[in-house]
Enzyme design. Structure first.
Site, mmCIF file in Angstrom:
data_model
loop_
_atom_site.group_PDB
_atom_site.id
_atom_site.type_symbol
_atom_site.label_atom_id
_atom_site.label_comp_id
_atom_site.label_asym_id
_atom_site.label_seq_id
_atom_site.Cartn_x
_atom_site.Cartn_y
_atom_site.Cartn_z
ATOM 1 N N SER A 197 0.739 -1.250 0.032
ATOM 2 C CA SER A 197 -0.152 0.100 -0.042
ATOM 3 C C SER A 197 0.793 1.168 -0.018
ATOM 4 O O SER A 197 1.710 1.438 -1.068
ATOM 5 C CB SER A 197 -0.858 0.032 1.240
ATOM 6 O OG SER A 197 -1.941 1.098 1.325
ATOM 7 N N THR A 198 0.669 2.148 1.075
ATOM 8 C CA THR A 198 1.609 3.238 1.126
ATOM 9 C C THR A 198 2.959 2.962 0.845
ATOM 10 O O THR A 198 3.702 2.086 1.685
ATOM 11 C CB THR A 198 1.540 4.067 2.428
ATOM 12 O OG1 THR A 198 -0.073 4.163 2.458
ATOM 13 C CG2 THR A 198 2.040 5.377 2.495
ATOM 14 N N HIS A 225 -2.863 -1.231 -2.947
ATOM 15 C CA HIS A 225 -4.013 -0.195 -3.200
ATOM 16 C C HIS A 225 -3.827 0.840 -3.917
ATOM 17 O O HIS A 225 -3.073 1.624 -3.706
ATOM 18 C CB HIS A 225 -3.927 0.085 -1.468
ATOM 19 C CG HIS A 225 -4.166 -0.900 -0.499
ATOM 20 N ND1 HIS A 225 -4.135 -0.767 0.894
ATOM 21 C CD2 HIS A 225 -4.721 -2.226 -0.973
ATOM 22 C CE1 HIS A 225 -4.188 -2.018 1.459
ATOM 23 N NE2 HIS A 225 -4.672 -2.828 0.588
ATOM 24 N N MET A 318 -0.247 1.101 5.007
ATOM 25 C CA MET A 318 -0.932 1.411 5.892
ATOM 26 C C MET A 318 -1.836 0.669 6.459
ATOM 27 O O MET A 318 -2.606 -0.161 5.695
ATOM 28 C CB MET A 318 -1.705 2.958 5.689
ATOM 29 C CG MET A 318 -2.317 3.535 6.746
ATOM 30 S SD MET A 318 -2.899 5.376 6.036
ATOM 31 C CE MET A 318 -3.970 4.586 4.889
ATOM 32 N N ASP A 321 -4.259 -4.526 6.304
ATOM 33 C CA ASP A 321 -4.769 -5.546 5.022
ATOM 34 C C ASP A 321 -3.643 -6.511 4.830
ATOM 35 O O ASP A 321 -2.400 -6.178 4.781
ATOM 36 C CB ASP A 321 -5.017 -4.614 3.980
ATOM 37 C CG ASP A 321 -5.643 -5.559 2.940
ATOM 38 O OD1 ASP A 321 -6.341 -6.570 3.171
ATOM 39 O OD2 ASP A 321 -5.518 -5.240 1.582
#
Length: 381
Positions: A197-198, A225, A318, A321
């Site tokens: 993600s991030t 993401h 972040m 997940d």
């Protein structure tokens, strides 16, 4: 007109996350400023209509986080970004752009120049800007990245008020006590599944620049993401880095060795066994862990099909997940490697996976590629 506020003050109660908003839209500056001002964890220290004005006040207001629009007159965000990072090395920057191919291209370029993360902006002209989903994403990213800045500076964050509800998706997960590791599988790796993600786009291109020449005998599936359009462009970046074909997964497509499949924005990417073949199935089901695509649904189906032959990688990101799905892969006999905190932009997803005792090893990003190559080298036949 630019607006700035006083420089930071110290408090025995802790430090608020100091945020600067740079956007040429009066509407955007106003609504984002209101959101930030409503939460005591943040201190709005300045709003500016272009990068040049923001740079002029940067040292005085000393922001921890800058929300930087990429399309602005006089000095755009892409020009201002490296100047901000040079002038304030301890400041983290989140770039914002339109939900378009041009916006995606500029956002991914900004990540290569040092931006920590990106925010695809809904279309304000269609009345969709002030959506709950966009507000939640913005606030969570500012909070997670800001907390990392505070920790690195040795500043304690403000304690939330007693009535505040915990924001599990926003806060990086921190293991308490020693991390319990799972054993690596002794079986051959037949598939690599990656969740990120991030900070993920940067991590993925670095990782597959190393791994690309070694994946000719197995497929790779990735859930990052990202919204639609962004994932298609990410696939092009990964293709260039890996020297192997990367593309958004298509519903019903059979996995092929040497290919990299990326979950398309707005869809969950699942796997399904069809005789000797493994097929991609795209799902338009509800968001999981506030994400769509989400890592957990993909990991669940990876575990069902590949079991002890699965290798999962949980990279920077972040929230949490992937932590549950990684546990299912580990329970099925597969292996799980997570990125360490130091090399993660946010140690949420990998931290949650490690904290849950679902990792075989915690490694810095630069060590993950060599480890995976060594695991692939032992394949038999």
């Amino acid at each position: 007109m630019p607006q700035s506020i006083s420089p930071p003050a110290t408090s025995a109660l802790g430090s608020a996350i100091r945020v600067m908003v740079v956007d040429d839209s009066v509407f955007v500056r106003g609504i984002v400023s209101r959101w930030l001002s409503e939460d005591p964890a943040f201190e709005l220290v300045g709003t500016f209509s272009n990068g040049k004005a923001a740079l002029g006040d940067l040292d005085r207001v000393q922001p921890d986080v800058v929300i930087l629009d990429l399309e602005m007159p006089e000095m755009d965000g892409l020009t201002a970004l490296p100047l901000i990072l040079k002038q304030r090395r301890n400041t983290t920057v989140i770039v914002a752009s339109a939900l378009s191919r041009r916006g995606a291209e500029v956002s991914l370029k900004a990540l290569t120049l040092g931006a920590a993360d990106y925010l695809p902006k809904p279309d304000a002209t269609k009345g969709t800007f002030a959506t709950d989903d966009f507000k939640r994403e913005l606030m969570e990213k500012v909070r997670s990245l800001g907390l990392k800045v505070l920790r690195q500076a040795g500043r304690a964050p403000l304690a939330p008020p007693p009535t505040a509800q915990p924001q599990a998706a926003a806060l990086p997960s921190q293991p308490r006590g020693p991390i319990r590791l799972r054993p690596y599988s002794v079986s051959d790796v037949s598939l690599i599944a990656v969740g990120s993600s991030t900070g993920g786009p940067q991590a993925l291109t670095r990782l597959f620049a190393v791994l690309g020449p070694y994946i000719d005998r197995i497929p790779v599936v990735i859930t990052q993401h990202m919204p639609p359009t962004f994932t298609a462009l990410l696939a092009e970046h990964v293709t260039r880095a890996a020297g192997r074909q990367a593309a958004e997964g298509q519903d019903g497509e059979a996995l092929r060795a040497g290919r990299i499949y990326i979950a398309p924005g707005g869809k969950h990417m699942l796997l399904e066994r069809d005789g000797p073949r493994t097929l991609i199935r795209l799902s338009d089901g509800p968001a999981v862990n506030f994400c769509k695509p989400a890592v957990d649904p993909m990991f669940d189906t990876v575990a069902q099909i590949y079991r002890r032959n699965a290798l999962a990688l949980v990279l920077t990101g972040m929230g949490s997940d992937g932590a549950r799905g990684a546990g299912i892969i580990a329970d099925a006999g597969g292996s799980v490697i997570v990125q360490d905190e130091e090399t993660s932009v946010v140690w949420g997803m990998p931290g949650a996976t490690a904290s849950a005792g679902n990792a075989s090893e915690v490694l810095p990003l630069q060590a993950i590629g060599p480890k995976v190559i060594a695991m692939l080298a032992r394949r038999r036949g």
